[in-house]
Design an enzyme around this catalytic site. Structure first.
Site, mmCIF file in Angstrom:
data_model
loop_
_atom_site.group_PDB
_atom_site.id
_atom_site.type_symbol
_atom_site.label_atom_id
_atom_site.label_comp_id
_atom_site.label_asym_id
_atom_site.label_seq_id
_atom_site.Cartn_x
_atom_site.Cartn_y
_atom_site.Cartn_z
ATOM 1 N N ASP A 2 0.859 -1.201 0.000
ATOM 2 C CA ASP A 2 0.000 0.000 0.000
ATOM 3 C C ASP A 2 0.886 1.238 0.000
ATOM 4 O OD1 ASP A 2 -3.244 0.196 1.147
ATOM 5 O OD2 ASP A 2 -2.076 2.021 0.852
ATOM 6 N N ASN A 3 0.420 2.314 -0.640
ATOM 7 C CA ASN A 3 1.183 3.574 -0.573
ATOM 8 C C ASN A 3 0.576 4.539 0.447
ATOM 9 O OD1 ASN A 3 -1.104 4.490 -1.827
ATOM 10 N ND2 ASN A 3 -0.077 5.436 -3.578
ATOM 11 N N THR A 40 -5.026 6.555 0.662
ATOM 12 C CA THR A 40 -6.267 6.649 1.440
ATOM 13 C C THR A 40 -6.297 5.609 2.554
ATOM 14 O OG1 THR A 40 -7.321 5.253 -0.229
ATOM 15 C CG2 THR A 40 -7.737 7.622 -0.364
ATOM 16 N N LYS A 79 1.900 -12.900 -14.477
ATOM 17 C CA LYS A 79 2.357 -13.675 -15.638
ATOM 18 C C LYS A 79 3.724 -14.308 -15.338
ATOM 19 C CE LYS A 79 3.944 -12.846 -20.317
ATOM 20 N NZ LYS A 79 4.657 -11.778 -20.991
ATOM 21 N N ARG A 80 4.641 -13.473 -14.783
ATOM 22 C CA ARG A 80 6.003 -13.918 -14.518
ATOM 23 C C ARG A 80 6.040 -15.041 -13.493
ATOM 24 N NH1 ARG A 80 7.513 -8.737 -14.459
ATOM 25 N NH2 ARG A 80 7.440 -8.620 -12.208
ATOM 26 N N TYR A 89 -11.835 7.375 -12.695
ATOM 27 C CA TYR A 89 -12.126 6.135 -11.950
ATOM 28 C C TYR A 89 -12.842 5.121 -12.847
ATOM 29 C CZ TYR A 89 -13.860 3.215 -8.079
ATOM 30 O OH TYR A 89 -14.141 2.178 -7.224
HETATM 31 N N1 LIG Z 1 -15.825 0.655 -1.076
HETATM 32 C C1 LIG Z 1 -16.650 0.447 -2.077
HETATM 33 O O1 LIG Z 1 -17.867 0.646 -1.938
HETATM 34 C C2 LIG Z 1 -16.124 -0.063 -3.400
HETATM 35 C C3 LIG Z 1 -17.056 -0.238 -4.450
HETATM 36 C C4 LIG Z 1 -16.575 -0.691 -5.682
HETATM 37 C C5 LIG Z 1 -15.239 -1.002 -5.851
HETATM 38 N N2 LIG Z 1 -14.364 -0.837 -4.832
HETATM 39 C C6 LIG Z 1 -12.944 -1.129 -5.086
HETATM 40 O O2 LIG Z 1 -12.388 -1.888 -4.030
HETATM 41 C C7 LIG Z 1 -11.035 -1.490 -3.825
HETATM 42 C C8 LIG Z 1 -10.815 -1.098 -2.384
HETATM 43 O O3 LIG Z 1 -11.677 -0.013 -2.052
HETATM 44 P P1 LIG Z 1 -11.790 0.591 -0.573
HETATM 45 O O4 LIG Z 1 -13.187 0.999 -0.365
HETATM 46 O O5 LIG Z 1 -11.146 -0.318 0.386
HETATM 47 O O6 LIG Z 1 -10.951 1.926 -0.765
HETATM 48 P P2 LIG Z 1 -9.762 2.547 0.105
HETATM 49 O O7 LIG Z 1 -9.489 3.880 -0.442
HETATM 50 O O8 LIG Z 1 -10.078 2.424 1.566
HETATM 51 O O9 LIG Z 1 -8.571 1.538 -0.221
HETATM 52 C C9 LIG Z 1 -7.750 1.651 -1.334
HETATM 53 C C10 LIG Z 1 -6.326 1.384 -0.878
HETATM 54 O O10 LIG Z 1 -5.447 1.458 -1.997
HETATM 55 C C11 LIG Z 1 -4.298 2.209 -1.628
HETATM 56 N N3 LIG Z 1 -3.739 2.765 -2.859
HETATM 57 C C12 LIG Z 1 -4.273 3.717 -3.669
HETATM 58 N N4 LIG Z 1 -3.469 3.954 -4.721
HETATM 59 C C13 LIG Z 1 -2.398 3.124 -4.574
HETATM 60 C C14 LIG Z 1 -1.225 2.906 -5.339
HETATM 61 N N5 LIG Z 1 -0.983 3.591 -6.461
HETATM 62 N N6 LIG Z 1 -0.334 1.989 -4.900
HETATM 63 C C15 LIG Z 1 -0.546 1.303 -3.741
HETATM 64 N N7 LIG Z 1 -1.649 1.481 -2.976
HETATM 65 C C16 LIG Z 1 -2.564 2.377 -3.386
HETATM 66 C C17 LIG Z 1 -4.819 3.235 -0.656
HETATM 67 O O11 LIG Z 1 -3.817 3.799 0.158
HETATM 68 C C18 LIG Z 1 -5.830 2.399 0.141
HETATM 69 O O12 LIG Z 1 -5.219 1.734 1.218
HETATM 70 C C19 LIG Z 1 -10.748 -0.343 -4.803
HETATM 71 O O13 LIG Z 1 -10.091 -0.860 -5.939
HETATM 72 C C20 LIG Z 1 -12.129 0.140 -5.172
HETATM 73 O O14 LIG Z 1 -12.152 0.699 -6.460
HETATM 74 C C21 LIG Z 1 -14.782 -0.361 -3.607
#
Ligand SMILES: NC(=O)c1ccc[n+]([C@@H]2O[C@H](COP(=O)([O-])OP(=O)(O)OC[C@H]3O[C@@H](n4cnc5c(N)ncnc54)[C@H](O)[C@@H]3O)[C@@H](O)[C@H]2O)c1
Length: 342
Positions: A36-37, A40, A108-109, A148
């Site tokens: 994670d970076n 959020t 893939k790798r 998005y």
């Molecule tokens: N929460 C929802 O209702 C919902 C609905 C549809 C899809 N999703 C998908 O589920 C996934 C998780 O969502 P969430 O609600 O937990 O959101 P969130 O924002 O709490 O979690 C996303 C995580 O990804 C990390 N992140 C963002 N960009 C990054 C990067 N470039 N490299 C490494 N880490 C990175 C953030 O720090 C965070 O910890 C997402 O892909 C989101 O699109 C969520």
């Protein structure tokens, strides 16, 4: 250490859904590498897992290459709420597209199976209700949500092309609105907004008359669906909708939250934004058939657990993350009041 344990990489593992997934994978005996970076996500979300010798947390941005050895990958990294993903739209798109390329290249790798957290937003402003997986969607490629929606659509394309061209084993889920503990208090969506407003005794804002309905899936149900999808036969790739089809009106949700928190907040009605959908509801026929999955957690129980979590946040148990709310608001192309935040 046993070599027969499944080694699982979770990108976005410190986020809301990712932290619950890591927790569940550990409980099921996996070795978990959380990447994670902290854009959020929060360290606090995974703090309780750090003492587990099968858990490792790595700070890394998935727009950069990653070289690790694992058996399966859950790709969740991406900010999920409109306020967060519109803060830095170029980075959002890069996370979905470059991130998918990097994670698929890794899969893939090392010959790993890879899961993609896609979204109901790939359906855009749909002309079909509820949306089955066969619906191609109706997305504006130029608007403020496109970073998005289109990012996630491109990621799906990449997943299917890596599968067809390179034989990478893939699983794609389209996740609908999910709520629960560890969701971000400032993400501007109705559940978090209403609970925070109720707990602070502030007026609860409803756009329109509140008769529009929404469907909310509890995070534990979602994680169960994700694990079931990951263990389906190789030929089943998805995409599959994961969400709770139970509908609740926005006004009903606000009134329940007021009653459950014992709040003295009153309801305040504001004009409905032009693009606010009347109804949002997942069609989960495919998930029922292929995963034998249906959501189990009642809205009342899920809300209670979420309220308890937000109470602890207000009491000061959880700290801020990089994308602080004031800074976010300043940088947004349109203000949260004008966004559809379901
Ligand atoms: N929460 C929802 O209702 C919902 C609905 C549809 C899809 N999703 C998908 O589920 C996934 C998780 O969502 P969430 O609600 O937990 O959101 P969130 O924002 O709490 O979690 C996303 C995580 O990804 C990390 N992140 C963002 N960009 C990054 C990067 N470039 N490299 C490494 N880490 C990175 C953030 O720090 C965070 O910890 C997402 O892909 C989101 O699109 C969520």
């Amino acid at each position: 250490m046993s070599f027969s344990r499944v080694r699982t990489l979770v990108t976005g593992g410190s986020g809301f859904i990712g932290s619950h997934l890591c927790e569940r994978l550990l409980a099921d005996g996996h070795e978990v590498l959380c990447v994670d970076n902290y854009y959020t996500g929060r360290r606090q979300n995974i703090e309780h897992l750090l003492a587990n010798p099968r858990f490792e947390a790595m700070r890394h941005d998935i727009t950069m290459s990653l070289y690790v050895e694992v058996d399966e990958i859950y790709n969740l990294a991406c900010p999920a709420s409109p306020i967060h993903y519109q803060f830095d739209p170029v980075q959002t798109l890069k996370t979905s597209v470059h991130g998918a390329i990097n994670m698929l290249g890794l899969a893939k790798r090392i010959k790993a199976k890879i899961f993609q957290a896609s979204t109901s937003e790939v359906y855009g402003d749909p002309h079909v209700h509820p949306q089955p997986e066969s619906y191609w969607g109706h997305v504006n490629p130029l608007g403020p949500r496109a970073c998005y929606d289109e990012g996630k659509r491109a990621a799906e394309t990449l997943f299917f092309d890596y599968h067809r061209q390179h034989g990478v084993p893939i699983k794609v889920a389209r996740i609908f609105n999910t709520y629960g503990p560890r969701m971000h208090p400032d993400d501007g969506r109705v559940v978090s907004n209403f609970i925070m407003q109720a707990l602070r005794g502030e007026p609860i804002t409803i756009y329109g008359d509140g008769s529009q309905t929404r469907s909310f899936g509890y995070v534990d149900d979602l994680v169960e669906g994700m694990l079931r999808l990951m263990s389906t036969e190789d030929a089943f790739l998805g995409p599959v909708n994961l969400g709770n089809p139970g509908e609740v009106s926005v006004r009903d949700l606000a009134e329940r939250i007021i009653a459950m928190t014992g709040s003295r907040s009153r309801l305040v009605f504001k004009p409905l934004p032009a693009d606010d959908p009347k109804q949002r509801q997942p069609d989960i026929t495919l998930a029922r058939q292929k995963l034998n999955w249906t959501p189990k957690v009642e809205l009342r129980d899920g809300l209670q657990r979420t309220i308890d979590y937000f109470r602890s946040i207000i009491a000061g148990d959880a700290g801020p993350n990089r994308a602080g709310s004031a800074e976010i608001k300043e940088r947004l192309p349109i203000q949260p009041e004008e966004m559809v935040l379901s």
